[in-house]
Design a protein around this motif. Structure first.
Motif, PDB file in Angstrom:
ATOM      1  N   ASN A 150       0.838  -1.195   0.000  1.00 39.71           N
ATOM      2  CA  ASN A 150       0.000   0.000   0.000  1.00 39.71           C
ATOM      3  C   ASN A 150       0.875   1.248   0.000  1.00 39.71           C
ATOM      4  O   ASN A 150       1.824   1.343   0.781  1.00 39.71           O
ATOM      5  N   TYR A 151       0.562   2.196  -0.872  1.00 41.33           N
ATOM      6  CA  TYR A 151       1.333   3.437  -0.968  1.00 41.33           C
ATOM      7  C   TYR A 151       0.576   4.622  -0.361  1.00 41.33           C
ATOM      8  O   TYR A 151       1.023   5.756  -0.472  1.00 41.33           O
ATOM      9  N   ARG A 152      -0.563   4.349   0.272  1.00 46.40           N
ATOM     10  CA  ARG A 152      -1.436   5.422   0.748  1.00 46.40           C
ATOM     11  C   ARG A 152      -1.355   5.609   2.253  1.00 46.40           C
ATOM     12  O   ARG A 152      -1.059   6.702   2.731  1.00 46.40           O
ATOM     13  N   SER A 153      -1.645   4.560   3.016  1.00 47.89           N
ATOM     14  CA  SER A 153      -1.890   4.694   4.453  1.00 47.89           C
ATOM     15  C   SER A 153      -0.668   4.335   5.291  1.00 47.89           C
ATOM     16  O   SER A 153       0.256   3.664   4.824  1.00 47.89           O
ATOM     17  N   THR A 154      -0.707   4.759   6.546  1.00 49.93           N
ATOM     18  CA  THR A 154       0.335   4.363   7.488  1.00 49.93           C
ATOM     19  C   THR A 154       0.103   2.917   7.931  1.00 49.93           C
ATOM     20  O   THR A 154      -1.005   2.393   7.822  1.00 49.93           O
ATOM     21  N   GLN A 155       1.156   2.289   8.470  1.00 52.84           N
ATOM     22  CA  GLN A 155       1.041   0.892   8.873  1.00 52.84           C
ATOM     23  C   GLN A 155       0.002   0.676   9.989  1.00 52.84           C
ATOM     24  O   GLN A 155      -0.748  -0.306   9.932  1.00 52.84           O
ATOM     25  N   PRO A 156      -0.126   1.549  10.996  1.00 52.14           N
ATOM     26  CA  PRO A 156      -1.175   1.324  12.003  1.00 52.14           C
ATOM     27  C   PRO A 156      -2.593   1.332  11.420  1.00 52.14           C
ATOM     28  O   PRO A 156      -3.440   0.543  11.837  1.00 52.14           O
ATOM     29  N   ILE A 157      -2.846   2.197  10.449  1.00 59.43           N
ATOM     30  CA  ILE A 157      -4.161   2.215   9.806  1.00 59.43           C
ATOM     31  C   ILE A 157      -4.388   0.914   9.044  1.00 59.43           C
ATOM     32  O   ILE A 157      -5.466   0.307   9.109  1.00 59.43           O
ATOM     33  N   LEU A 158      -3.359   0.447   8.347  1.00 59.35           N
ATOM     34  CA  LEU A 158      -3.493  -0.799   7.583  1.00 59.35           C
ATOM     35  C   LEU A 158      -3.666  -1.995   8.510  1.00 59.35           C
ATOM     36  O   LEU A 158      -4.435  -2.916   8.196  1.00 59.35           O
ATOM     37  N   ALA A 159      -2.980  -1.992   9.647  1.00 60.16           N
ATOM     38  CA  ALA A 159      -3.109  -3.115  10.583  1.00 60.16           C
ATOM     39  C   ALA A 159      -4.552  -3.239  11.067  1.00 60.16           C
ATOM     40  O   ALA A 159      -5.113  -4.342  11.142  1.00 60.16           O
ATOM     41  N   ALA A 160      -5.167  -2.112  11.388  1.00 57.01           N
ATOM     42  CA  ALA A 160      -6.558  -2.131  11.841  1.00 57.01           C
ATOM     43  C   ALA A 160      -7.489  -2.566  10.714  1.00 57.01           C
ATOM     44  O   ALA A 160      -8.404  -3.381  10.914  1.00 57.01           O
ATOM     45  N   ALA A 161      -7.276  -2.020   9.507  1.00 57.30           N
ATOM     46  CA  ALA A 161      -8.121  -2.375   8.372  1.00 57.30           C
ATOM     47  C   ALA A 161      -7.971  -3.854   8.015  1.00 57.30           C
ATOM     48  O   ALA A 161      -8.957  -4.545   7.717  1.00 57.30           O
ATOM     49  N   ASN A 162      -6.739  -4.366   8.052  1.00 50.77           N
ATOM     50  CA  ASN A 162      -6.506  -5.788   7.776  1.00 50.77           C
ATOM     51  C   ASN A 162      -7.250  -6.669   8.778  1.00 50.77           C
ATOM     52  O   ASN A 162      -7.796  -7.722   8.413  1.00 50.77           O
ATOM     53  N   SER A 163      -7.264  -6.245  10.037  1.00 51.29           N
ATOM     54  CA  SER A 163      -7.940  -7.043  11.053  1.00 51.29           C
ATOM     55  C   SER A 163      -9.450  -7.057  10.845  1.00 51.29           C
ATOM     56  O   SER A 163     -10.105  -8.065  11.086  1.00 51.29           O
TER      57      SER A 163
END
Length: 689
Positions: free
Chosen positions: A304-317
Motif C-alpha cells: 500500500n502506498y497510501r496509508s500508514t502501517q497502524p491504519i493498515l493493521a486495523a483495516a486488515n484485522s
C-alpha cells in the motif's frame, strides 16, 4: 527500445504487467486475475500492462479496455499512451488515440450494438434513455395500464424500474427478485410482468435502448456462437478494471467473448465489493480463477502506498474476519506512532462537535480542509454535522448532489436534440413539446400520436395545424427541428441552434435563467469534443459530468472546503485525514443490511473501504445514543448503540480509544472522577438492611 518504464514498478506490479508476455511476443496471454489491494497502484499497474502489450507487439486497435467510468478509461489510455510512446520513441498522443476500444461496459456495448444492428434486428439509429427517462417511460405505461389508480398502492415508477433493472442485470427471474429484494411487491407480480412486457415493446417501437438494454442486448448477441466468436476475434486482449463491481450480465458477456480466457486480464479487489444494490456480485471475482482450465493465474498487489502501517493493521484485522476472501494483508513502508482513533461521544450532536473541533485543529496544524473528509454509510447520517458546519461557517461539499445531466435545463436541451435524432422517442418529445406555452400533457400526447404511425414523423409534425394557444412558438419549433435534422449548420453548431430556440422558454420558466444559461454554454463546449450528434448523445448519457449550478447548497467563495461523502461515493478516493461517522451496529452494518450473511459481509467491506481512504489520520466515531422521534413521549427518547460488530474485542488494541469531551477528571485542578469519595452503593444497600 527502452525498458525503464518497468523500473518504477514493485516486484508484484511488474509480475502483473509482464505475466504471459514472452520477449517480443504480441500474442494473446493466459487468463490472469490481479487482486489489487486499496492504495496498491492498481491504475498504474493496469496502464503499464496495456503499454507493455503494445511495446511487445500487440496491435493497440485490437486491445479492449473496459472500466466503470469514461474518465477512468481516458486516464488509463492517456497513461498507457505516454508509457508506450516513450518506450517506442513514438508520439504519446498518437499512441493514446490508437487505443480506440477503451470505455465503459455500456459505451462499448452501445458501439458494438450499432455495428451489429443489422444482424440482431435493431435500428442502428437507436437512442439511449438514462435512468430518469426510463422511469418516465415506465410511468407513462404504468398510467396507461391503469396501475396508477389501483385500490391499493402500486409500486412507484422508480421502484418498478429498480425491479426491472435488477431482474435484467442479475439474470434472475422476476419472482426471485421480488421475493429476495422487493418482498412488499410480491402481490403485484402479474401486473409487473405485464408492465415490463409493455415497457419493452414501447422501447422497441420507439427505437430506444435503456442502460440495461445495452448490456442485455450485447449479452443476447454474444449468446449466439457465431456472433460471439466474431466479436471475440476483434480483440486479442481484453482487460477489465474494477472487476469486483461487475454484475452477472457483464460476466456473461466477458466469458462469451473469451470462453477459454485467452487474452483476458481482470483487475479488482474482492474486499472492496460494495455495490450489490446495483446488482454487482462479489462471486464474479471470487469464482473467476475456477472458470478456466487450468485455473487463471492470481497475482496479488498488497503493498500500500497510501496509508500508514497502524491504519493498515486495523483495516486488515477488520477484513480478515470476512467469511470468504482472497488472502491479502496490506503493508507499507509508511511507519507512524499514531494509531487509528476509536472515539466515543455521547450522541450525534457530540459527534458533530468533535468532528468540527478536530477538523479545525488539524487545519491549524497544516491540513487544509480539502485534505480532510467525513464519511458515512447513508446520506442522512451527516445532517446534524451539516448544521454544525453551517453554524460555524465552515465551507463543505457533500458528494451525491445533482449530476449535470439531471439538471432540468440541461435535460430539456438534450431532449430537444434526442427528439431530432429520433422523432419516435415519445419521452423526449413529451418533454420538449410541453416547453412551449399552451402545450400540456394531453395536447403533447395528441401530437405524438399523430406522428407515431407516419413513415416520416418530422414531415407529419410540419403538417399538424399549430395549436391555438401556442402562437409563434410552434412555427419556430418546427423550423428548428428541420434545420437541425437536415444538418444545415453542421455539428456541433446544432447545439447552439437548439439553445437559441430554448432560451426564451428557459427565461419564461426560471428566475435564475442567467445562471442556467452558463450550463447550456458549457454543454456546447462539451459537444465540440464529439464527432457527431449520435456519439455526443450516446456518450454523454452514459457518463455524466458534474453540474455547474443547481447544487445541493449555495456556492461559497472560499477555495477550501471540507469533503462530506457517503462511503460508496468515496471509493477510489483518498484524504490525509478521514472521519467515519456512526460506527455502531444499526449504522455500520446498516439495520437494513443484516438480513443475510452476504449482506453482512458487504457491510464489513464498506467499513474496510472507509478505513483505507485515510493516509495519515483515521477517526472512527461511536455515538453512545441516538435521538429518535419515534419513541413515546413518556421516558427516554433516545436509543442506545453499541460498537459495530466488525471491531470485536480482539481488534480493539489496534486502536487508540478516546472518550470525548474530556471529563472533569482530566481537567487540571478538578477532582479526579475515578477517586471514590462516597460509596453510594453501600448507602443504597443499607436502606434494605
Amino acid at each position: 527500445m527502452s525498458r525503464t518504464y518497468l523500473e518504477e514498478l514493485n516486484t508484484e506490479q511488474r509480475q502483473a504487467v509482464e505475466y504471459g508476455l514472452a520477449e517480443g511476443a504480441g500474442t494473446p496471454t493466459p487468463p490472469v486475475l490481479v487482486i489489487a489491494g486499496a492504495g496498491s497502484g492498481k491504475t498504474s499497474t493496469l496502464a503499464h500492462r496495456v503499454a507493455h502489450l503494445i511495446v511487445r507487439g500487440a496491435d493497440p486497435g485490437r486491445i479492449l479496455l473496459m472500466t466503470f467510468s469514461r474518465r477512468a478509461a481516458a486516464e488509463m489510455t492517456r497513461r498507457a499512451g505516454l508509457i508506450s510512446g516513450q518506450a517506442l520513441g513514438s508520439n504519446a498522443d498518437a499512441m493514446t488515440a490508437s487505443l480506440s476500444w477503451a470505455g465503459t461496459f455500456h459505451a462499448i456495448g452501445a458501439r458494438l450494438l450499432r455495428e451489429y444492428a443489422g444482424q440482431i434486428g435493431i435500428d442502428p439509429a437507436f437512442t439511449i434513455h438514462d435512468r430518469e427517462d426510463s422511469a418516465d417511460l415506465m410511468n407513462l405505461i404504468r398510467h396507461e395500464r391503469g396501475l396508477s389508480q389501483t385500490e391499493t398502492r402500486f409500486p412507484t415508477k422508480a421502484t418498478c424500474l429498480a425491479i426491472y433493472s435488477r431482474t435484467v442485470n442479475a439474470e434472475l427471474s422476476l419472482d426471485a427478485v421480488l421475493r429476495g429484494f422487493f418482498p412488499w411487491c410480491v402481490e403485484w407480480e402479474r401486473q409487473l410482468r405485464d408492465l415490463f412486457a409493455r415497457y419493452v415493446e414501447a422501447k422497441q417501437v420507439q427505437y430506444i435502448l435503456d442502460y440495461d438494454d445495452l448490456l442485455l442486448y450485447w449479452s443476447e448477441a454474444a449468446s449466439d456462437p457465431v456472433l460471439a466468436a466474431d466479436m471475440g476475434r476483434r480483440f486479442d486482449h481484453v482487460l477489465v478494471d474494477e472487476y469486483q463491481d461487475t454484475n452477472r450480465l457483464q460476466s456473461s458477456i466477458l466469458h462469451a467473448l473469451k470462453p477459454d480466457g485467452i487474452g483476458l486480464t481482470v483487475v479488482g479487489d474482492d474486499a472492496q465489493a460494495i455495490y450489490s444494490f446495483r446488482a454487482a456480485t462479489v462471486r464474479n471475482i471470487l469464482d473467476f480463477p475456477g472458470r478456466f482450465s487450468p485455473p487463471a493465474k492470481v497475482i496479488t498487489l498488497d503493498r500500500n502506498y497510501r496509508s500508514t502501517q497502524p491504519i493498515l493493521a486495523a483495516a486488515n484485522s477488520v477484513i480478515g474476519l470476512a467469511k470468504e476472501r482472497f488472502t491479502k494483508n496490506l503493508w507499507t513502508d509508511r511507519t507512524s506512532a499514531e494509531l487509528p482513533h476509536l472515539v466515543s461521544v455521547q450522541d450525534e450532536v457530540g459527534q458533530a462537535r468533535f468532528v468540527v473541533e478536530r477538523v479545525l485543529a488539524q487545519r491549524e496544524e497544516g491540513a487544509v480542509l480539502k485534505q480532510q473528509a467525513v464519511l458515512f454509510r447513508t446520506s442522512h447520517h451527516s445532517t446534524i454535522l451539516e448544521i454544525e458546519l453551517t453554524r460555524r461557517n465552515i465551507p463543505f461539499v457533500k458528494f451525491g448532489g445533482l449530476k449535470f445531466l439531471n439538471t432540468t435545463h440541461v435535460k430539456d436541451l438534450l431532449a430537444m436534440l434526442r427528439f431530432v435524432e429520433n422523432p419516435r422517442d415519445r419521452v423526449a418529445g413529451f418533454r420538449v413539446l410541453q416547453l412551449m406555452p399552451g402545450v400540456g400533457p394531453i395536447l403533447a400526447q395528441r401530437v405524438l400520436d399523430a406522428m407515431e404511425d407516419q413513415p416520416s414523423p418530422l414531415h407529419a409534425l410540419a403538417n399538424i395545424p399549430p395549436p391555438p394557444r401556442v402562437g409563434d412558438s410552434w412555427g419556430e419549433f418546427v423550423e428548428t427541428m428541420h434545420v437541425i435534422r437536415a444538418g444545415k449548420t453542421g455539428w456541433p453548431a446544432e447545439v447552439g441552434v437548439a439553445r437559441r430556440w430554448y432560451e426564451p422558454h428557459l427565461s419564461r420558466m426560471c428566475e435564475d435563467a442567467a445562471i442556467r444559461q452558463a450550463d447550456l454554454l458549457q454543454l456546447e463546449q462539451i459537444a465540440a469534443g464529439y464527432p457527431s450528434r449520435t456519439r455526443f448523445l450516446t456518450e454523454l448519457t452514459l457518463d455524466l459530468p458534474d453540474a455547474t449550478s443547481d447544487q445541493a447548497g449555495a456556492p461559497v467563495l472560499d477555495d477550501d472546503y471540507l469533503v462530506l461523502s457517503t462511503i460508496h461515493s468515496a471509493k477510489g478516493q483518498e484524504w490525509r485525514s478521514v472521519f467515519v461517522l456512526n460506527v455502531v451496529d444499526g449504522c455500520i452494518p446498516s439495520d437494513l443490511g443484516t438480513g443475510t450473511t452476504d449482506e453482512i459481509e458487504e457491510e464489513r467491506r464498506l467499513l474496510y473501504v472507509a478505513m483505507t481512504r485515510a493516509k495519515d489520520s483515521l477517526h472512527l466515531i461511536v455515538p453512545q445514543r441516538f435521538f429518535t422521534s419515534g419513541q413515546s413521549r413518556v421516558g427516554d427518547r433516545h436509543v442506545y448503540a453499541s460498537l459495530t460488530r466488525f471491531i470485536p474485542v480482539a481488534v480493539l488494541p489496534l486502536f487508540d480509544r478516546i472518550t470525548w469531551p474530556v471529563t472533569a477528571a482530566e481537567v487540571p485542578g478538578r477532582v479526579d472522577a475515578r477517586q471514590v469519595r462516597l460509596d453510594i452503593g453501600a448507602r443504597v444497600r443499607s436502606v434494605w438492611r
